[in-house]
Write a protein that holds these residues in place. Structure first.
Motif, short mmCIF file in Angstrom:
data_model
loop_
_atom_site.label_atom_id
_atom_site.label_comp_id
_atom_site.label_asym_id
_atom_site.label_seq_id
_atom_site.Cartn_x
_atom_site.Cartn_y
_atom_site.Cartn_z
N ALA A 87 0.87 -0.99 0.08
CA ALA A 87 0.04 -0.05 -0.04
C ALA A 87 1.02 1.26 0.04
O ALA A 87 0.63 2.37 0.35
N THR A 88 2.06 1.05 -0.45
CA THR A 88 3.23 2.12 -0.54
C THR A 88 3.92 2.25 0.86
O THR A 88 5.26 2.38 0.82
N GLN A 89 3.03 2.36 1.89
CA GLN A 89 3.66 2.54 3.25
C GLN A 89 2.78 1.74 4.16
O GLN A 89 1.83 1.27 3.84
N GLY A 90 3.42 1.99 5.49
CA GLY A 90 2.32 1.27 6.68
C GLY A 90 2.59 -0.03 6.81
O GLY A 90 3.46 -0.75 6.20
N GLY A 91 1.90 -0.53 7.72
CA GLY A 91 1.93 -2.03 8.28
C GLY A 91 0.77 -2.50 9.15
O GLY A 91 -0.11 -1.54 9.31
N VAL A 92 0.74 -3.40 9.68
CA VAL A 92 -0.10 -4.02 10.69
C VAL A 92 0.43 -4.86 11.86
O VAL A 92 1.84 -5.73 11.54
N ALA A 93 0.25 -4.59 12.99
CA ALA A 93 0.79 -5.28 14.03
C ALA A 93 -0.43 -6.23 14.77
O ALA A 93 -1.42 -5.88 15.07
N ILE A 94 0.15 -7.59 15.14
CA ILE A 94 -1.04 -8.56 15.68
C ILE A 94 -0.41 -8.90 16.81
O ILE A 94 0.49 -9.45 17.30
N PHE A 95 -1.26 -8.70 18.01
CA PHE A 95 -0.81 -8.91 19.35
C PHE A 95 -1.43 -10.18 20.12
O PHE A 95 -2.78 -10.06 20.02
N LYS A 96 -0.74 -10.75 20.68
CA LYS A 96 -1.36 -12.23 21.35
C LYS A 96 -1.75 -11.74 22.77
O LYS A 96 -2.90 -12.13 23.01
N ASP A 97 -1.12 -10.65 23.23
CA ASP A 97 -1.49 -10.24 24.63
C ASP A 97 -2.43 -9.07 24.59
O ASP A 97 -2.24 -8.19 23.98
N GLU A 98 -3.39 -9.16 25.44
CA GLU A 98 -4.47 -8.23 25.44
C GLU A 98 -3.93 -6.92 25.93
O GLU A 98 -4.23 -5.90 25.31
N ASN A 99 -2.90 -6.65 26.82
CA ASN A 99 -2.44 -5.70 27.41
C ASN A 99 -1.58 -5.08 26.37
O ASN A 99 -1.80 -3.62 26.21
N PHE A 100 -0.77 -5.68 25.81
CA PHE A 100 -0.23 -5.15 24.62
C PHE A 100 -0.78 -4.60 23.47
O PHE A 100 -0.85 -3.38 22.86
N TYR A 101 -2.06 -5.09 23.12
CA TYR A 101 -3.10 -4.77 22.04
C TYR A 101 -3.64 -3.50 22.61
O TYR A 101 -3.85 -2.45 21.93
N LYS A 102 -4.18 -3.16 23.98
CA LYS A 102 -4.66 -2.01 24.59
C LYS A 102 -3.57 -0.86 24.39
O LYS A 102 -4.01 0.35 24.00
N ARG A 103 -2.48 -1.19 24.82
CA ARG A 103 -1.52 -0.02 24.99
C ARG A 103 -1.21 0.46 23.45
O ARG A 103 -1.21 1.51 23.10
N ALA A 104 -1.33 -0.39 22.48
CA ALA A 104 -1.01 -0.29 21.25
C ALA A 104 -1.99 0.65 20.59
O ALA A 104 -2.00 1.52 19.84
N SER A 105 -3.46 0.15 20.95
CA SER A 105 -4.64 0.87 20.60
C SER A 105 -4.42 2.27 20.98
O SER A 105 -5.04 3.33 20.17
N ILE A 106 -4.16 2.54 22.14
CA ILE A 106 -4.19 3.89 22.75
C ILE A 106 -2.87 4.76 22.06
O ILE A 106 -3.27 6.03 21.51
N LEU A 107 -1.93 4.13 21.54
CA LEU A 107 -0.82 4.88 20.87
C LEU A 107 -1.53 5.21 19.50
O LEU A 107 -1.33 6.20 19.27
N TYR A 108 -2.25 4.17 18.89
CA TYR A 108 -2.68 4.38 17.80
C TYR A 108 -3.93 5.45 17.76
O TYR A 108 -3.93 6.44 16.61
N GLU A 109 -4.57 5.36 18.26
CA GLU A 109 -5.92 6.34 18.65
C GLU A 109 -5.16 8.09 18.84
O GLU A 109 -5.83 9.08 18.28
N ASN A 110 -4.00 8.12 19.38
CA ASN A 110 -3.48 9.34 19.53
C ASN A 110 -2.45 9.78 18.48
O ASN A 110 -1.75 10.51 18.68
N THR A 111 -2.59 8.86 17.28
CA THR A 111 -1.74 9.32 16.21
C THR A 111 -2.44 10.11 15.23
O THR A 111 -3.75 9.88 14.86
N ASN A 112 -1.80 11.02 14.61
CA ASN A 112 -2.40 12.08 13.71
C ASN A 112 -2.95 11.42 12.38
O ASN A 112 -2.59 10.44 12.08
N GLU A 113 -4.32 11.84 11.89
CA GLU A 113 -4.51 11.59 10.71
C GLU A 113 -3.53 11.96 9.55
O GLU A 113 -3.00 12.93 9.63
N GLN A 114 -3.55 11.23 8.47
CA GLN A 114 -3.03 11.88 7.12
C GLN A 114 -3.73 13.22 6.67
O GLN A 114 -4.93 12.88 6.38
N SER A 115 -3.10 13.97 5.99
CA SER A 115 -3.77 14.88 5.23
C SER A 115 -4.16 14.53 3.94
O SER A 115 -3.89 13.28 3.56
N GLU A 116 -4.94 15.07 3.48
CA GLU A 116 -5.57 14.78 2.09
C GLU A 116 -4.39 14.69 0.90
O GLU A 116 -4.27 13.62 0.27
#
Length: 302
Positions: free
Chosen positions: A72-101
């Motif tokens: 997709a030219t850039q980017g990726g995906v992370a898969i977490f087995k540990d729920e705590n890791f997943y929650k922490r990563a989700s918080i980080l992602y939610e606080n990441t800026n959107e791309q401009s148009e």
């Protein structure tokens, strides 16, 4: 953490790593536990549940950059087995800026520009013999990078990346289109891998590898000469990866790498050439590439 990198799509023995880690973790407190991260940047299985990915690790990371299994030219995906890791990563992602148009549309234009580059990669800019290496495609790479139209996929820097943005809808469309074709991509990679296994001389053959490789690596003592021979046949060979900590070269000490500490990796970096397995390579092309390698390359033993 221990990062198990499946380089070229060659899946490592994570089960064995897990056994070693479990033995060490039995001596440690929970706060000092070692985790295993699988770097799956060079593969994208169609049936991940039928593989050993994430069976023995805690996190698996896939990449969707330019030269990966799907792009997709850039980017990726992370898969977490540990729920705590997943929650922490989700918080980080939610606080990441959107791309401009503009940033989102860059990803769509990127594919168009690289298609232009590839079509002109071997087309001479001037019809003069001594300038035969100066091609339309290579000039476009220089100009497009200079004006910021395309970016380098790997930066020769140890600085932290401060410009991380969320995955855009444009990238999502590109990715979904690629996912529809992943079975076709993987089947072709498997076929071409088999062709190299069959036609390359034994001294160049990559032994004991996974079925499907994103690139087929060989070790030769004359990599530049081989790449030049491939280029004459309009075949783009690769030099993944020239140093133990790629793409760093002269500044390895900045990541505390000690020269000579991974001697085999350093030798491999100097001698590696990797052969294409992408959808534009068919059996006949792969056989011709094998012929060139067998004719021009000189073997090396480690």
């Amino acid at each position: 953490a221990i990062i198990a990198q499946h380089t070229f799509g060659n899946v490592q023995d994570v089960k064995r790593i897990k056994e070693i880690v479990d033995k060490e973790n039995s001596k440690r407190e929970l706060k000092d536990k070692i985790y295993i991260i699988e770097d799956c940047a060079h593969l994208f299985p169609t049936d991940i549940d039928k593989t050993d990915i994430l069976r023995y690790s805690d996190v698996a990371i896939f990449s969707f950059a330019q030269d990966k299994a799907i792009s997709a030219t850039q980017g990726g995906v992370a898969i977490f087995k540990d729920e705590n890791f997943y929650k922490r990563a989700s918080i980080l992602y939610e606080n990441t800026n959107e791309q401009s148009e503009r940033e989102s549309l860059y990803n769509a234009k990127y594919i168009i520009k690289w298609d232009e580059i590839k079509r002109g990669y071997f087309k001479p800019l001037l019809n003069i013999r001594r300038f035969k290496r100066v091609t339309v495609g290579k000039i476009k790479i220089i100009l497009y990078r200079y004006f910021g139209i395309i970016k380098k996929q790997a930066q020769n820097s140890v600085d932290s990346i401060s410009s991380i943005k969320r995955f855009s809808n444009v990238q999502a469309h590109l990715l979904l289109n690629q996912i529809k074709r992943i079975q076709k991509f993987n089947s072709n990679r498997k076929l071409i891998t088999q062709v190299y296994d069959k036609f390359l001389k034994d001294e160049f053959r990559f032994k004991n590898h996974s079925d499907s490789l994103i690139r087929y690596p060989i070790l030769v003592s004359n990599p530049d000469e081989l790449l030049e021979a491939l280029s004459k046949e309009k075949i783009i060979g690769g030099r993944w990866y020239a140093t133990p900590v790629f793409p760093l070269a002269g500044n390895l000490s900045e990541v505390e790498y000690i020269n000579g500490s991974c001697r085999k990796a350093e030798i491999c970096g100097k001698c590696v050439v990797n052969l294409p397995t992408d959808i534009n390579v068919n059996s006949a092309i792969a056989e011709n590439i094998s012929y060139i390698v067998n004719k021009v390359a000189r073997p090396i033993k480690i």
